[in-house]
Write a protein that holds these residues in place. Structure first.
Motif, PDB file in Angstrom:
ATOM      1  N   GLU A 155      71.243 -28.348  49.435  1.00 21.96           N
ATOM      2  CA  GLU A 155      70.871 -27.005  48.998  1.00 21.96           C
ATOM      3  C   GLU A 155      70.407 -27.010  47.548  1.00 21.96           C
ATOM      4  O   GLU A 155      69.465 -26.286  47.188  1.00 21.96           O
ATOM      5  CB  GLU A 155      72.052 -26.048  49.215  1.00 21.96           C
ATOM      6  N   ASP A 230      76.529 -24.792  59.355  1.00 20.36           N
ATOM      7  CA  ASP A 230      75.759 -23.620  59.031  1.00 20.36           C
ATOM      8  C   ASP A 230      74.893 -23.852  57.786  1.00 20.36           C
ATOM      9  O   ASP A 230      73.713 -23.494  57.759  1.00 20.36           O
ATOM     10  CB  ASP A 230      76.740 -22.468  58.788  1.00 20.36           C
ATOM     11  N   HIS A 231      75.488 -24.481  56.792  1.00 15.40           N
ATOM     12  CA  HIS A 231      74.723 -24.767  55.579  1.00 15.40           C
ATOM     13  C   HIS A 231      73.615 -25.770  55.870  1.00 15.40           C
ATOM     14  O   HIS A 231      72.518 -25.675  55.322  1.00 15.40           O
ATOM     15  CB  HIS A 231      75.644 -25.288  54.473  1.00 15.40           C
ATOM     16  N   ARG A 234      70.810 -24.018  57.377  1.00 15.29           N
ATOM     17  CA  ARG A 234      70.059 -23.287  56.376  1.00 15.29           C
ATOM     18  C   ARG A 234      69.164 -24.242  55.584  1.00 15.29           C
ATOM     19  O   ARG A 234      68.003 -23.924  55.287  1.00 15.29           O
ATOM     20  CB  ARG A 234      71.025 -22.573  55.433  1.00 15.29           C
ATOM     21  N   ASP A 237      66.223 -25.044  57.702  1.00 21.40           N
ATOM     22  CA  ASP A 237      65.290 -23.915  57.602  1.00 21.40           C
ATOM     23  C   ASP A 237      64.476 -24.003  56.323  1.00 21.40           C
ATOM     24  O   ASP A 237      63.256 -23.845  56.315  1.00 21.40           O
ATOM     25  CB  ASP A 237      66.062 -22.587  57.547  1.00 21.40           C
TER      26      ASP A 237
ATOM     27  N   ASP C  62      81.731 -17.260  52.070  1.00 21.85           N
ATOM     28  CA  ASP C  62      80.322 -16.996  52.402  1.00 21.85           C
ATOM     29  C   ASP C  62      79.916 -15.580  52.000  1.00 21.85           C
ATOM     30  O   ASP C  62      78.816 -15.362  51.473  1.00 21.85           O
ATOM     31  CB  ASP C  62      80.096 -17.139  53.920  1.00 21.85           C
ATOM     32  N   HIS C  67      73.535 -15.416  50.314  1.00 18.58           N
ATOM     33  CA  HIS C  67      72.515 -16.424  50.666  1.00 18.58           C
ATOM     34  C   HIS C  67      72.864 -17.164  51.950  1.00 18.58           C
ATOM     35  O   HIS C  67      72.741 -18.379  52.033  1.00 18.58           O
ATOM     36  CB  HIS C  67      72.325 -17.422  49.524  1.00 18.58           C
ATOM     37  N   GLN C  68      73.359 -16.417  52.952  1.00 20.24           N
ATOM     38  CA  GLN C  68      73.641 -17.007  54.261  1.00 20.24           C
ATOM     39  C   GLN C  68      72.466 -16.766  55.193  1.00 20.24           C
ATOM     40  O   GLN C  68      71.579 -15.968  54.906  1.00 20.24           O
ATOM     41  CB  GLN C  68      74.897 -16.349  54.880  1.00 20.24           C
ATOM     42  N   ARG C  69      72.434 -17.490  56.314  1.00 17.07           N
ATOM     43  CA  ARG C  69      71.516 -17.137  57.393  1.00 17.07           C
ATOM     44  C   ARG C  69      72.180 -16.016  58.185  1.00 17.07           C
ATOM     45  O   ARG C  69      73.407 -15.926  58.210  1.00 17.07           O
ATOM     46  CB  ARG C  69      71.305 -18.275  58.386  1.00 17.07           C
ATOM     47  N   LYS C  71      74.081 -14.633  61.058  1.00 18.48           N
ATOM     48  CA  LYS C  71      74.908 -15.413  61.979  1.00 18.48           C
ATOM     49  C   LYS C  71      76.073 -14.588  62.474  1.00 18.48           C
ATOM     50  O   LYS C  71      76.340 -13.480  61.975  1.00 18.48           O
ATOM     51  CB  LYS C  71      75.408 -16.686  61.315  1.00 18.48           C
ATOM     52  N   GLU C  99      71.464  -8.516  51.850  1.00 18.71           N
ATOM     53  CA  GLU C  99      72.392  -9.202  52.749  1.00 18.71           C
ATOM     54  C   GLU C  99      73.633  -8.355  52.987  1.00 18.71           C
ATOM     55  O   GLU C  99      74.183  -7.778  52.056  1.00 18.71           O
ATOM     56  CB  GLU C  99      72.776 -10.556  52.131  1.00 18.71           C
ATOM     57  N   ARG C 197      62.639 -16.048  58.105  1.00 22.42           N
ATOM     58  CA  ARG C 197      63.957 -16.657  57.915  1.00 22.42           C
ATOM     59  C   ARG C 197      65.066 -15.618  58.033  1.00 22.42           C
ATOM     60  O   ARG C 197      66.197 -15.957  58.386  1.00 22.42           O
ATOM     61  CB  ARG C 197      64.040 -17.346  56.555  1.00 22.42           C
TER      62      ARG C 197
END
Lengths: 332, 332, 332, 332, 332
Positions: A155, A230-231, A234, A237, C62, C67-69, C71, C99, C197
């Motif tokens: 990241e 999960d990270h 991301r 992505d 989180d 800055h998470q996807r 989910k 977010e 995204r």
């Protein structure tokens, strides 16, 4: 090279290093586990450890040779995992990929490091400090922390690449289209491609760990691996996005170069017209004066009283007429 | 052509060649297995072997005709596998793909080779030498070693292609954009495409072997096939990466050509302006001198004492003025 | 910052705010549920809430870091969901992504907001007003309404982007190919990529909710989530379509630039020919007059009675001839 | 049009044609099967056959209308299959796609042909000759042979296309970049796209047949269909490869056109410089001579003894100087 | 607006319209079914119907708002389906997408139409005429016929687009590369993209119907839906093909523009050389004559008897020499 060999009980390190030949014994007797860290070991160096802990030969060979894909393989009661930490060297815009191989048993971890990643060092420092109660215990703690730090590193690298892309964008769109950005874009794209090869194959192993279906690895760690997974998703992505963005910026650059080129052509055409118009105007006196510069004996105009002034008048009128003509048609 | 026919017991070759018509018999009686190697056999040559070992007719036909995809097919107790070794001929930047077909039974292997791959020769040499105890036994050993060497060959080819791409990169970005790299890039791309066709379809058979679900093939060999599969995946990654990289470098080359072209246009425009400016300056004396070269009887200036010097002065001033004008507007 | 903390019974809010330390108690005793809303909370602020409701530590981390996807994760009896509302700032052509993290329990919802989305505010307003009987009850109502409004926001953003693309199209095809649209197209493409995204990873969680397989979430809400999922799929379609459209319009722009460039080249060529033709015509009198301007003592033509007129005649004829010639060959 | 109607027993044809209205009866009584071949039949023509053998109405409609995708559909005890044979007309570089529909029952085959493929004719000739014992019996033999010949035709077409691509390559890279290859490349690409539509959808039906899971079709034929399937996969690979190759060659062509264009620009610039340099040199004598051609009464140089020679000397020196200057700066 | 409301028994319509409030009653008592057709209904108009037949609220909302993706949703004993008929308006090259929503129950169909598609009108006409015995009965007949006609419409649109692409091809390859086809290609591509959005999502619902797994829908209709599904797949193939073809033709157009541009550059270069050559030739007499037009008192050549002729000879020779030189070097 053998880095370190320590015994960990209840998440704390027993003082001192264990001699390598007592490590397996120490692992079995202690209620904790042994962690042996190797750095770019030779086949001989690792052979001792492999023998003692019964590491699978194929995996050992992979660990020595390095250049593996990130992967996770189960050999009976030993789990073999390969991680690829990256470091983005900003001033060179280069992704520096190193490699970590981990062998996990019930009571031992053997780590093999290639390249200069500080991930394992930081994991060991965390464990040794014993400051924070680790969320999971035993060998699982090592693999969890390593995977977590590796993905964190992804990241960070993505953030740095994002900055470089921003910089490229402002170069491409800030400049006048005359500079050559293709090399920089291409080279960054190549680094992103290498980065992708380090990250993408890691998703499958992390998903398996998140499902808690891997032997040896503590099932209680599954949520933690889910977080890491999960990270990693991301990060994947982000990498895909960067790759596409770089393609797009190259396309946009191409378009700008084209537009600029046709602007130059337009200006050149306008210049040519202006130049030609002036040249045409200048040719008028030359041509007419040439006529009256001929030495014929009989040229009636020459003897006229105001012939000269008439001709000069004609020349000036013609030039003015041409000027007006060119003006009207936009050449001047 | 029939290459060789040997009996292997306990991983060691019995001395001498077995006559072809006794091969099946030998295979059944010996506790080991028979390996018959054929090279570009005619239908007749292979018919004898096929009859003796009961090889499936369709597979035999494929083995003779060659030009198959890598594949693995189970016909009752006979397994048919096709491998496509490659060799990268560096000085021509050409991928040379050959073909190996293997028939595996409980106690026999029949191999058919097309093209000049040395893979089978090296496998036989390994077995014949008997130096290192093979990790697996029987016909499985042959197919494992062959697959392993074939995939090793893929990795070597990838390394060579990487070097060529590096070379292309330095040509593209080192040059001034005036050379034509398109042909070289395209041709390498075509070779990579052919390479891909040899490698990608192999992943599925190797995964099946790694899962240990194929009859005849020794289940104990599964981890070894997993290792080969892993390398094949890495090779596939590498090929895909190369393909993309070559597309990217062609794009970058296009962009560079464009930038260079517009640099040329800019320079041409500048040249044209400079030339025109000088031409304009040169036209001044010509035009003015032409006027005073006219032969009119009555041109008062001609009789002035300093007319000539005045005109020269005017000409010089005009030229200087124009020069200053062009200088200011950046044309000179 | 702690935004609000209210108790909802039978879909209606009990008047007043509940102190944070009584929230969990209130949730348990009331037949309804407690909704705690946090805005960009510090780790300390959220720690109190996390403790009281037993929120999973990883998810809490989180939620704080953001800055998470998008989910959805199940931690025992707590469901953690991340939504990414977007807002399209039209005058800047920028997608503004915020977010929202939601923790759902049987009798509580904790929401964490980053960025300035009004989605949660509107959900709370809907619930507080109590005007319309909500279709579902309890915490599920909050997550359903939030997801619904977020996806509605996607559709609005898509409409705005569609308008911008229409505008770009009319610029590209309306203009004469001389303007530079690459930057605008690229930047919109980058925003669409960021938008994608935010949207695409949401499809999987919504499908799970539509299948009614998530604990805590009311199964009766499944059809409502199916509806939201359907809209999210349509949004995804729209985004993919926009992305492709922008690529296509850039390509079309490139083609137009090329066509325009070659039109300029054609015009320049025509200009050059016209200019040169006139120059050639003008050179005739100059050259011929030059000849008869020479001062040789013996030049018979000079003494001819009509020499002068003859020469002028020749000059005019030659110029006319050249004019006719150039006319015929299309240069004039 | 009704082509033929024959009864086959034990893989051999009974002499003569069976009248259409006795065909079903013959099929039931004979231990073999009946094969009825129709060519572009009208709805009425096929209705008789459909009635007699109970063919499914929807499939019959498809068979009459043609323009289907390759497919396999099971209607109770009747299997309906569509094949699309291709023929590559080399001198036009055109893929000619025809269509074959087959209805398979226990004791009958009805084939419907559109376009002029010779596949069914060759199958019938093979069966009628009775030379080689067919590998499978009954209606299955017809569908196997037809599918095999169709896929063989694909491979032949691919070979021809490969040759055309080779030809295009040598045109693109052999020429100097000034020819227009875009049309030929595009048109071949379009043909490849049509070819792909004929081939790709066939893979799924062939896989089903290879799995032996289709009723009516003899299970013993599964390996033969696996072989056909394998060839169809290879053909699909080939087509995909060709498609990519054609895209690549168009890109490479674009790059070459660009490089060539910028070479022309460089040459034009050099020409322009050379021309201008000579023009500048030629302007010197003109301008200077013009000065001394003026008719001022008082021009002291004119009366100098060697004025003329001095001026000529000056002119020559200036020209030489300019020449040297231009030479040094690379314009000449 | 409420279009029609009829009762169908045994595939025939009972004369007259049923009042809306008796429709549900009529449906229950008659052995047939009721079909209510609505056109762009307001929420109020549809509310009556929804109440009477118990239509699911979410689906009703979707049906009123329109702008849905093609889909099929099961709400207990009511099936909700959305179809998107298209019409290709040839003279504008625009795809006109309308929308049909269908609610199916055991004994009723409610259809909602947006936009001006004639599909439902034609279905009703077919049913009302009672000419041909419908292949399926009840509400299923309506959905089958509607889906069939919608997909037929797709195929018609594809044929029209194919014709337009053929036209574009002949424009691109017939023209000389100077016209601008980018706009037309792009706009058609955009329409194809919209078309794709109407078609592709329909494949999944049709497959479900073909599998006969949807409640309410008559299982006997499965083969008919399979047929429709097959046609939809073919339409999808066609659309994808068109999309790719349009990308390819744009690329080819770009290449042609490039080739043409470089042809223009070549011609311009040739023109420039020719022009310059003639200018150089014309400069010779001017320069030389200028020399002998100077008025120096002492210029020996001027007094030579044949000086004039000599000079004219020299001039002619020089011009001829230059002509020959330029000729040889290909400039003339």
């Amino acid at each position: 090279m053998i880095g370190d060999c320590g015994v960990y009980v209840d998440g704390r390190r027993r003082p001192g290093r264990v001699p390598l030949d007592q490590a397996a014994e120490a692992a079995r007797t202690a209620s904790g586990f042994v962690w042996i860290g190797l750095q770019q070991p030779t086949s001989e160096e690792i052979a001792v450890v492999a023998e003692e802990f019964g590491l699978p030969a194929l995996a050992v060979e992979d660990a020595v040779k390095a250049h593996q894909r990130p992967k996770l393989e189960v050999y009976g009661s030993v789990v073999f995992m390969v991680l690829k930490p990256v470091r983005y060297v900003d001033h060179e815009e280069v992704i520096d990929v190193s490699e970590i191989a981990l062998f996990l048993g019930r009571d031992f971890v053997v780590t093999v490091r290639h390249g200069d990643s500080d991930v394992l060092g930081r994991v060991r420092a965390e464990l040794d400090s014993g400051d924070s109660k680790p969320v999971v215990d035993g060998p699982t703690a090592v693999v969890y922390r390593a995977a977590d730090l590796v993905v964190d590193g992804y990241e960070e690298a993505i953030v740095s690449i994002t900055e470089d892309i921003d910089e490229i964008e402002s170069q491409v769109f800030g400049g006048d289209g005359g500079e050559d950005h293709a090399e920089r874009i291409y080279k960054l794209k190549r680094e992103v491609a290498e980065f992708r090869r380090a990250v993408l194959p890691l998703n499958a192993p992390l998903r398996q760990l998140a499902e808690g279906s891997i032997p040896v690895v503590d099932k209680a760690a599954a949520p933690y691996f889910r977080d890491v997974h999960d990270h990693a998703l991301r990060a994947s992505d982000g990498i895909e996005g960067h790759d596409r963005l770089l393609s797009d910026v190259l396309q946009a650059d191409l378009a700008r170069v084209g537009v600029r080129h046709s602007k130059i052509a337009v200006r050149q055409n306008a210049d040519m017209r202006r130049i030609s118009a002036w040249a045409a105007i200048a040719l008028v006196p030359t041509a007419i004066a040439g006529i009256y510069g001929m030495n014929f004996e009989y040229m009636p105009e020459l003897t006229w009283r105001f012939g000269y002034f008439a001709v000069v008048g004609v020349v000036v009128s013609l030039c003015a007429g041409l000027y007006w003509l060119f003006r009207r048609s936009g050449w001047l």
